[in-house]
Design an enzyme around this catalytic site. Structure first.
Site, PDB file in Angstrom:
ATOM      1  N   HIS A 195      -8.813  -3.795  -1.561  1.00 13.24           N
ATOM      2  CA  HIS A 195      -7.304  -3.633  -0.949  1.00 13.24           C
ATOM      3  C   HIS A 195      -7.009  -4.064   0.685  1.00 13.24           C
ATOM      4  O   HIS A 195      -8.161  -4.014   0.900  1.00 13.24           O
ATOM      5  CB  HIS A 195      -6.876  -1.917  -0.923  1.00 13.24           C
ATOM      6  CG  HIS A 195      -5.744  -1.042  -0.899  1.00 13.24           C
ATOM      7  ND1 HIS A 195      -5.110  -0.944  -1.878  1.00 13.24           N
ATOM      8  CD2 HIS A 195      -5.605  -1.201   0.479  1.00 13.24           C
ATOM      9  CE1 HIS A 195      -3.931  -0.422  -0.615  1.00 13.24           C
ATOM     10  NE2 HIS A 195      -3.566  -0.439  -0.305  1.00 13.24           N
ATOM     11  N   SER A 218       1.268  -0.715   0.373  1.00 15.10           N
ATOM     12  CA  SER A 218       0.326   0.285  -0.046  1.00 15.10           C
ATOM     13  C   SER A 218       1.369   1.444  -0.451  1.00 15.10           C
ATOM     14  O   SER A 218       2.302   1.850  -0.293  1.00 15.10           O
ATOM     15  CB  SER A 218      -0.491   0.094   1.255  1.00 15.10           C
ATOM     16  OG  SER A 218      -2.171   1.063   1.449  1.00 15.10           O
ATOM     17  N   ASP A 271     -10.033  -2.040  -6.454  1.00 18.10           N
ATOM     18  CA  ASP A 271      -9.279  -1.187  -5.588  1.00 18.10           C
ATOM     19  C   ASP A 271      -9.133  -0.153  -6.104  1.00 18.10           C
ATOM     20  O   ASP A 271      -8.845   0.020  -7.660  1.00 18.10           O
ATOM     21  CB  ASP A 271      -8.082  -1.915  -5.462  1.00 18.10           C
ATOM     22  CG  ASP A 271      -6.628  -1.411  -4.209  1.00 18.10           C
ATOM     23  OD1 ASP A 271      -6.932   0.026  -4.335  1.00 18.10           O
ATOM     24  OD2 ASP A 271      -5.622  -1.807  -4.171  1.00 18.10           O
TER      25      ASP A 271
END
Length: 312
Positions: A286, A157, A256
């Site tokens: 995600h 991320s 996502d």
């Protein structure tokens, strides 16, 4: 909006925490609560050491957690592990299980980095912390039992965005050579203008409102997201030259907001001559890899370990 998530992921979605980045302190409390509830990893065959290493010039020392397989291969590969958290939260505890699993699965020394967080410490604090730890790692390979030619990066991320920025910074500074980079659902583009970023305003874990806040915090008060002056070391999607970067593995999830920036970055790396492998996992969101009950999540973890074994 209703999303056709994987049948094994869908039942978990209502139980996922809501991370409201409008209050960073409260979001960090949620992150710590999540970490406290996670099952403790099996550390059999690992030694785990918490310590600090010298930080950037004029900055504090950087806490790290070092996972060393026992008995260790001599010398072993090493992975610098950069946690996620939208640039705002996350620490050594939140991804303790993942870092331990990588060390065991890969047979690598894993160094997890507790870099400084925004908004209190905006860019380039986190990036410079990670560069300092990478330089420390490269300078202490004998002590750590590490092969200096087999140094890899992993970031999830926002940590994936920092990892990508770190490869650019290391290349341009002539820093320690990197054997590979693994960018897991990376946050790469402050311009927030992709199809997926415009579409996914209410997806679990990460969505456009969170992305807007995360980037604003990370870039600080002097530079706004989308401004032409944003550094490519902060937002690697802005980098014009990707040649000479280490081989890459990039994973993306279908539902996502950062899906398209990850896939586009993979395409640009390949066009620049960088050996690149990209995986788009269908019907996922995600952070799906953290839902270990689902077969697709286990496959994501297995793919990550296999990629490290191939590339390191």
């Amino acid at each position: 909006m209703t999303y056709p998530f994987d049948a094994e992921l869908a039942p978990c979605v209502p139980m996922l925490p809501i991370l409201d980045l409008r209050d960073p302190a409260a979001a960090r409390e949620v992150g710590r609560a999540i970490a406290a509830q996670l099952p403790q990893p099996d550390l059999t065959g690992l030694t785990v050491l918490d310590r600090t290493v010298p930080g950037p010039p004029g900055a504090p020392a950087v806490p790290v957690r070092i996972y060393t397989p026992q008995p260790a291969a001599a010398p072993a590969p090493a992975v610098l592990h950069l946690h996620g958290g939208g640039f705002v939260l996350g620490d050594l505890a939140l991804e303790h299980a993942d870092a331990a699993a990588f060390a065991t699965g890969i047979g690598a020394v894993v160094i997890a980095v507790d870099y400084r967080l925004a908004p209190e410490e905006p860019f380039p604090a986190a990036l410079e912390d990670c560069y300092a730890v990478l330089c420390w790692l490269a300078g202490n390979t004998d002590e750590l039992g590490v092969d200096p030619t087999r140094l890899g990066l992993y970031g999830r991320s926002s940590g994936g965005g920092i990892a990508a920025g770190l490869t650019l910074l290391t290349r341009d500074r002539g820093g320690p050579p990197l054997a590979m980079q693994y960018l897991d659902v990376p946050v790469l583009d402050d311009q927030l203008d992709s199809v997926s970023m415009r579409a996914y305003v209410d997806t679990p874990i990460w969505n456009r409102p969170s992305a807007e806040l995360g980037w604003a915090y990370y870039l600080g008060d002097d530079v706004k997201p989308g401004d032409p002056s944003v550094s490519p070391y902060a937002a690697p999607a802005r980098a014009e030259d990707l040649a000479g970067l280490p081989p890459a593995f990039i994973s993306s999830c279908q539902f996502d907001p950062v899906r398209d920036e990850g896939m586009h970055y993979a395409q640009r790396l390949a066009q620049a001559g960088v050996p690149t492998e990209a995986h788009l996992y269908p019907a996922t969101f995600h952070g799906s890899a953290l839902v270990t009950e689902a077969a697709v999540s286990r496959r994501m973890q297995q793919d990550a370990v296999a990629a490290f074994r191939r590339m390191l």
